[in-house]
Scaffold this motif. Sequence first.
Motif, mmCIF file in Angstrom:
data_model
loop_
_atom_site.group_PDB
_atom_site.id
_atom_site.type_symbol
_atom_site.label_atom_id
_atom_site.label_comp_id
_atom_site.label_asym_id
_atom_site.label_seq_id
_atom_site.Cartn_x
_atom_site.Cartn_y
_atom_site.Cartn_z
ATOM 1 N N HIS A 254 44.915 50.351 53.712
ATOM 2 C CA HIS A 254 43.937 50.597 52.650
ATOM 3 C C HIS A 254 44.520 50.250 51.286
ATOM 4 N N CYS B 10 39.503 57.439 44.649
ATOM 5 C CA CYS B 10 39.647 57.512 46.104
ATOM 6 C C CYS B 10 39.446 58.940 46.602
ATOM 7 N N GLU C 103 39.472 57.604 52.269
ATOM 8 C CA GLU C 103 40.345 57.594 53.440
ATOM 9 C C GLU C 103 39.919 58.707 54.389
ATOM 10 N N PRO C 104 40.101 58.505 55.679
ATOM 11 C CA PRO C 104 40.583 57.282 56.333
ATOM 12 C C PRO C 104 39.470 56.245 56.489
ATOM 13 N N GLY D 98 39.746 49.306 58.921
ATOM 14 C CA GLY D 98 39.996 50.735 59.008
ATOM 15 C C GLY D 98 38.986 51.541 59.795
ATOM 16 N N ARG E 84 39.478 55.095 61.613
ATOM 17 C CA ARG E 84 38.705 56.262 61.195
ATOM 18 C C ARG E 84 38.026 56.928 62.394
ATOM 19 N N ASP F 79 46.736 53.926 58.382
ATOM 20 C CA ASP F 79 45.473 53.649 57.700
ATOM 21 C C ASP F 79 45.683 53.534 56.194
ATOM 22 N N ARG F 80 46.474 54.430 55.627
ATOM 23 C CA ARG F 80 46.705 54.415 54.175
ATOM 24 C C ARG F 80 47.438 53.138 53.755
ATOM 25 N N TYR G 227 43.732 61.300 49.912
ATOM 26 C CA TYR G 227 44.933 60.457 49.802
ATOM 27 C C TYR G 227 46.090 61.270 50.370
#
Length: 221
Positions: A90, A107, A54-55, A61, A65, A86-87, A110
Amino acid sequence: MGATIAGDALHRTSWCPPFITLEGIDGSGKSTQAALLAEWLEAETGRPVLRTFEPGGWEAGQALRDLILHGRIPDAATELLLFLADRKGHLAEVVLPALAAGQVVLCERYTDSTRAYQAGGHGADPAFLERLVAACDFPVPDLTILLDLPPRTAAKRLADRGGGDRFEAEGLDFMERVARAYAEIARREPRRVLEVPAAGAPEDVAREVRRGVRRHLGVLL
């Protein structure tokens, strides 16, 4: 119970794939450690490991980003909302389907990044942040690996690397605020957050990460 540890071996009896996140200030080596940990986890579990980030780690996304890392964001609240949007996408498109399919998910960055960077670094209201996080109902990771690197060391690594996004260009004071916020998260949640000194050689850091993963997640592997 998913597994027990005997000596140096993991004995798997059933499977509940863990959700693991990697955190740390810029320059702490998250991508390097994610690659090494994914390789080790696949060998240990015999299961596929999904590496994501992320992002932007989902189909739609990349535009978010680019805006988040390189665009002009007017204030901390707008920045926070962009990260949360975005999260949410995702999780829906990548993380949750992978876990449901029996994949370990690893990941890079976060919710703790949001706490450390948007609240600790940029001054977003922590209470407002936590209300939004609760409303979004983000799953809590089984383990968060926090790569602990002194901000001055991180700043030197970033300078040697050159370039970077707008967060990497914020300077040492910003990096120190983010590092303090991460340290406070680790202090509050020691059962979830594994702190690993990250100033050493990558393989030495990876060895400590593996030891911590065994200690924290043996029953899930």
